[in-house]
Design an enzyme around this catalytic site. Structure first.
Site, PDB file in Angstrom:
ATOM      1  CE  LYS A 164     -12.312  20.796 -19.510  1.00 52.02           C
ATOM      2  NZ  LYS A 164     -10.956  21.090 -19.012  1.00 52.02           N
ATOM      3  NE  ARG A 178      -9.122  29.724 -12.803  1.00 49.84           N
ATOM      4  CZ  ARG A 178      -7.890  29.364 -13.161  1.00 49.84           C
ATOM      5  NH1 ARG A 178      -6.940  30.270 -13.283  1.00 49.84           N
ATOM      6  NH2 ARG A 178      -7.594  28.106 -13.357  1.00 49.84           N
TER       7      ARG A 178
HETATM    8  N1  BES Z   1     -12.632  21.371 -14.647  1.00 52.84           N
HETATM    9  C1  BES Z   1     -11.318  21.699 -15.052  1.00 52.84           C
HETATM   10  C2  BES Z   1     -10.244  21.116 -14.153  1.00 52.84           C
HETATM   11  C3  BES Z   1     -10.167  19.609 -14.100  1.00 52.84           C
HETATM   12  C4  BES Z   1      -9.254  18.928 -14.859  1.00 52.84           C
HETATM   13  C5  BES Z   1     -10.969  18.903 -13.220  1.00 52.84           C
HETATM   14  C6  BES Z   1      -9.156  17.557 -14.777  1.00 52.84           C
HETATM   15  C7  BES Z   1     -10.874  17.529 -13.140  1.00 52.84           C
HETATM   16  C8  BES Z   1      -9.973  16.863 -13.911  1.00 52.84           C
HETATM   17  C9  BES Z   1     -11.139  23.209 -15.076  1.00 52.84           C
HETATM   18  O1  BES Z   1     -12.270  23.969 -15.286  1.00 52.84           O
HETATM   19  C10 BES Z   1     -10.188  23.509 -16.176  1.00 52.84           C
HETATM   20  O2  BES Z   1     -10.515  23.245 -17.290  1.00 52.84           O
HETATM   21  N2  BES Z   1      -9.030  24.034 -15.821  1.00 52.84           N
HETATM   22  C11 BES Z   1      -8.011  24.342 -16.772  1.00 52.84           C
HETATM   23  C12 BES Z   1      -7.443  25.669 -16.410  1.00 52.84           C
HETATM   24  C13 BES Z   1      -6.564  26.260 -17.477  1.00 52.84           C
HETATM   25  C14 BES Z   1      -7.385  26.642 -18.692  1.00 52.84           C
HETATM   26  C15 BES Z   1      -5.859  27.464 -16.913  1.00 52.84           C
HETATM   27  C16 BES Z   1      -6.953  23.255 -16.667  1.00 52.84           C
HETATM   28  O3  BES Z   1      -6.695  22.762 -15.567  1.00 52.84           O
HETATM   29  O4  BES Z   1      -6.405  22.883 -17.700  1.00 52.84           O
HETATM   30 ZN    ZN Z   2     -12.652  24.236 -17.411  1.00 51.66          ZN
END
Ligand code: BES
Ligand code: ZN
Ligand code: ZN
Length: 517
Positions: free
Chosen positions: A294, A368
């Site tokens: 990230k 997931r």
């Molecule tokens: N933990 C994140 C989702 C999240 C985002 C939680 C903001 C709380 C606040 C999750 O694991 C994630 O990173 N999801 C990605 C998915 C994508 C790579 C398809 C996302 O939402 O960007």
């Molecule tokens: Zn994630």
């Protein structure tokens, strides 16, 4: 003197940076929630009360006996205000402060505008408003024969929370919370179950607010083990157990971390012989994204990525405290998603416990992957009558619903509607989102059975479709995407900024309304 407790594991020693954080020091880590003391109503107490005196007036500006007494002590000032246009324009639940009142020892009198018999929701909101206005002061709330005293108390208690564990200065505690009622024992009995909810919500908030160097997977698991004291059965699947079960979807996520992955199982058996209802939570104690790293900005918020697991833990605690007459099993998948030489890569293929293979396109879509194996395990081992899972799963749900509503995805209209109804009663926002097999083409993999991301569109739905692949066809199931509501940057009605505990109230309500015998 050593910086670390000798009882701590090696991983702790490296990660805890001087904070004592073993179970032995639990008192320091988890502040006790503040429950009210209910006192026999007495007009004499009003003049002597220190801190804040809180009394009510209804929309017409009429007073009960306590407000009348305050007005007399203040030589008519309260009456004058309640007859004014300012009072008339106040909404129900609003509060007027009278600082340094004549004739009372209190620092201030708070006049709350509230119906004689408000709705339960309104009474709770009025309570939260009192707590907001009161700050850390002692509260003396005079409600006499008000039928909603316990709910006012609940609202105050819910909002009197802060997380100042790591502030070494200005750590003043909340003052006392005294509520004066005509029937103490009746109100205490009514408050009992509500107090169990406060304790569960605070447990969740503490877990969600903890930084990731403190709340490692092991520390999380220890805090859950502690719930055994309340009569829950708590067991842990370690990495070797999960390997034997073939849970390589979950295990893949934790490969880059020094903290061992775990599944913690909490069983509350307060019901009869019926099969349990299952709650499943995503417990990513920190989500860096892994090799699909990230960006730096805001990454610190990913300490809350165990929010789903936190809610499951909070509900289990509430059920145990109020000795719920239901069989509920809570399962949480605890992992840390880190980049490392041992971490899984984009393009890796892993096999889930179900036997299906997953192409890991993006290591940041890890929630997931964790849920796939925990959900499958929950179904195979416990044969539950239904499942609700909670996860801070997608940023896309925040784009869709903001911070006001969680997204609910379900294969079962009855279960999801029951949940939405419970959430409505508990003032927790939830909005149903669609599931449809047409979205499945977005997660077809070229080389494996399924891939873990579906591209730019419908991000929350493709995540839900992925999870559904690991749910038996006839299994009543709701997936709650709580990424937008688990922890927020602005205060809400019932919580200061930070962790909200969203979901504990609604799930507890669903269980008591639908599943208790
Ligand atoms: N933990 C994140 C989702 C999240 C985002 C939680 C903001 C709380 C606040 C999750 O694991 C994630 O990173 N999801 C990605 C998915 C994508 C790579 C398809 C996302 O939402 O960007
Ligand atoms: Zn994630
Ligand atoms: Zn995540």
């Amino acid at each position: 003197t050593p910086l670390y407790s000798s009882a701590a594991s090696d991983v702790y020693k490296r990660q805890m940076h001087g904070f004592k954080c073993t179970n032995k020091h639990k008192e320091i880590v988890m502040p006790m929630p503040i429950h009210p003391i209910f006192n026999e109503h007495s007009l004499q107490s009003i003049a002597k009360a220190e801190g804040l005196v809180v009394i009510c007036a209804d929309a017409a500006g009429s007073f009960g006996p306590s407000a009348k007494r305050v007005n007399r002590l203040m030589k008519g000032a309260l009456r004058k205000f309640a007859d004014s246009e300012v009072f008339e324009k106040m909404d129900e639940g609003e509060i007027q402060r009278f600082p340094a009142p004549l004739g009372l020892l209190a620092n201030a009198v708070l006049l709350l505008k509230m119906k004689k018999r408000p709705s339960v929701e309104m009474a709770q909101k009025c309570g939260a408003n009192i707590a907001k206005e009161a700050g850390k002061s002692n509260i003396h709330l005079f409600v006499t024969a008000n039928a909603r005293a316990a709910h006012l108390a609940f609202g105050i208690a819910m909002r009197r929370y802060n997380f100042n564990e790591y502030k070494t200065k200005n750590q003043t505690a909340f003052g006392s919370l005294n509520i004066y009622v005509t029937n103490v024992s009746k109100t205490e009995i009514e408050y009992n179950d509500l107090g169990a909810v406060v304790d569960g919500v605070f447990f969740t908030r503490d877990l969600v607010n903890e930084p990731a160097n403190i709340l490692t997977t092991s520390e999380f698991s220890n805090r859950l083990k502690d719930l055994e004291k309340l009569g829950l059965k708590v067991s842990v699947l370690e990495e070797a157990d999960m390997e034997a079960l073939g849970m390589f979807s979950l295990l893949g996520v934790g490969m880059g971390s020094e903290s061992p992955s775990k599944i913690v199982i909490m069983e509350w058996s307060g019901g009869g012989n019926e099969s349990p209802f299952a709650l499943v939570g995503k417990g990513v104690v920190f989500d860096t994204g892994g090799i699909s790293l990230k960006p730096a900005g805001g990454m610190e918020d990913m300490t809350m990525d165990m929010g789903g697991a936190g809610v499951v833990a909070g509900v289990m605690k509430t059920l145990a405290l109020r000795k719920a007459k239901a069989n509920i099993v809570g399962l949480v998948g605890l992992v840390e998603n880190m980049p490392d030489a041992k971490a899984q890569r984009p393009g890796d293929v892993v096999k889930s416990m179900k036997g299906e293979t997953i192409e890991v396109i993006n290591t940041d879509a890890e929630g997931r992957l964790v849920l796939a194996d925990v959900l499958w395990y929950a179904q195979k081992i416990f044969k539950p009558s239904g499942i609700i899972n909670l996860a801070t799963l997608t940023g896309a749900i925040i784009v869709a619903l903001g911070h006001e509503n969680a997204g609910a995805f379900s294969n079962n209209d009855k279960l999801v509607n029951d949940f939405i109804k419970s959430a409505g009663h508990e003032s927790e926002g939830v909005w149903r989102m669609p599931l449809n097999k047409n979205y499945d083409k977005l997660i077809i993999s070229r080389i494996a059975d399924i891939k873990n991301v579906g591209g730019r569109t419908a991000g929350s739905i493709t995540a839900a479709q992925f999870i559904q692949r690991f749910i038996d066809e006839d299994m009543p199931w709701v997936h709650l995407d709580i990424a937008g509501v688990a922890s927020v940057k602005n205060e809400t009605d019932f919580a200061p900024k930070g962790a909200t505990g969203w979901g504990v109230r609604s799930l507890n309500r669903l269980i008591s309304d639908i599943y208790e015998i």
